[in-house]
Write an enzyme that holds these catalytic residues in place. Sequence first.
Site, PDB file in Angstrom:
ATOM      1  N   ASP A 147     -11.484   3.091   4.393  1.00  0.00           N
ATOM      2  CA  ASP A 147     -11.579   1.781   4.055  1.00  0.00           C
ATOM      3  C   ASP A 147     -13.140   1.449   4.035  1.00  0.00           C
ATOM      4  O   ASP A 147     -13.823   0.539   3.546  1.00  0.00           O
ATOM      5  CB  ASP A 147     -11.104   0.905   5.211  1.00  0.00           C
ATOM      6  N   GLN A 172      -4.691  -1.745   9.773  1.00  0.00           N
ATOM      7  CA  GLN A 172      -4.600  -3.239   9.035  1.00  0.00           C
ATOM      8  C   GLN A 172      -5.137  -4.406   9.893  1.00  0.00           C
ATOM      9  O   GLN A 172      -5.002  -4.477  11.079  1.00  0.00           O
ATOM     10  CB  GLN A 172      -2.913  -3.365   8.772  1.00  0.00           C
ATOM     11  N   LYS A 203       0.995  -1.186  -0.160  1.00  0.00           N
ATOM     12  CA  LYS A 203      -0.059   0.163   0.015  1.00  0.00           C
ATOM     13  C   LYS A 203       0.824   1.187  -0.077  1.00  0.00           C
ATOM     14  O   LYS A 203       0.776   2.092  -0.674  1.00  0.00           O
ATOM     15  CB  LYS A 203      -1.034  -0.021   1.054  1.00  0.00           C
TER      16      LYS A 203
END
Length: 345
Positions: A172, A149, A105
């Site tokens: 997200d 994460q 990422k």
Amino acid sequence: MAASTVFADCCWVARPFRGLHLRRTLLLSSRFNNRMFLSSSVFAPVAMTTDTSSKLLDGKSVAKKIRDEIAIEIDKIKETTGIVPGLAVILVGSRKDSQTYVRNKKKACEDVGIASYEANLPEDCSEEEVIEHISQFNTNPSVHGILVQLPLPRHMHEEKILNAVIIEKDVDGFHPLNIGRLAMQGRDPLFVPCTPKGCIELLRRYEIEIKGKRAVVIGRSNIVGMPAALLLQRANATVTMVHSYTKNPEEITKQADIVISAAGVANLVRGSWLKPGAVVIDVGINPVDDPESARGYRLVGDVCFDEASEVVSAITPVPGGVGPMTIAMLLSNTLSSAKRLHKLK
Ligand code: NAD
């Protein structure tokens, strides 16, 4: 047959994709226009057909095009305003797979000009410490997106931690307010979860019409299956969800014009599950033993690729389908967030 039946093997073999020829019975128009997505570049449109040749939905190429578009837009923003979009990633613990995802990422951010910020915390840190880092990123004006994460260590309450990310930076799209808005008519989420957003964007870029189609989503997780079904419904498909308690999943899936599979079961969906001419988006990433591979395994999807490609009109490969689209959507969400927070067009 119950949905939980696992097909550990199918005729999948690593060889070049066969019938990539496009034949037409019904050419799908590009009326699907959703303002959550980026500009409207179109890949060769897909025809739904009863023919036995399929088209590969090349997520890798589409994602590259999207990343190029994002990089150009970020360059312009930097030049005209000096603003640099920023993404903060919080990693707790030292899982190798999570470290790899975070590294990927970060690299993807660098490539398009997004600044990355990182907080690496030890496995045994407290929830309060994680939330403290989230709070700092929440108030840091250089950070426009925050992602935690997953998975978090077992002693942590995932929901409590995810809820600490302010909705304006929830790139997200996992915050209950964003998911709630996604589910409600007349409301718009600030962010849509990246993987399902990537699935729909892939359909859109190939001009595959969703409106009025029958869609089946296999899997109902909060991060993929459930939001994918909501997105398809927002795009006016008639959606059925298949999950591990569904009876006759084959019969139900066979009625679908569009199938999105996110069960995490290798080769679950056989050719016989699919309607001729259907479009298949395979989200699954499943390791299966492969003594011929240097790693001793290879990655396959939920869909038995060789069988499916004899039946459907279009299908994503694994790898190279949904995976690259997920990262492209994370970059897209971060850019949108920076534009929204700085009131840029
Ligand atoms: P999950 O385990 O949280 O959810 C799986 C869902 O599938 C559950 O709702 C379960 O009910 C359903 N399911 C399980 N077995 C089933 C069966 N036999 N028949 C029907 N339904 C069944 O998984 P997830 O996080 O949603 O991920 C699903 C898959 O997608 C995994 O392989 C994961 O690695 C992959 N994934 C890929 C990406 C990407 O970017 N390509 C991103 C996220 C997840």
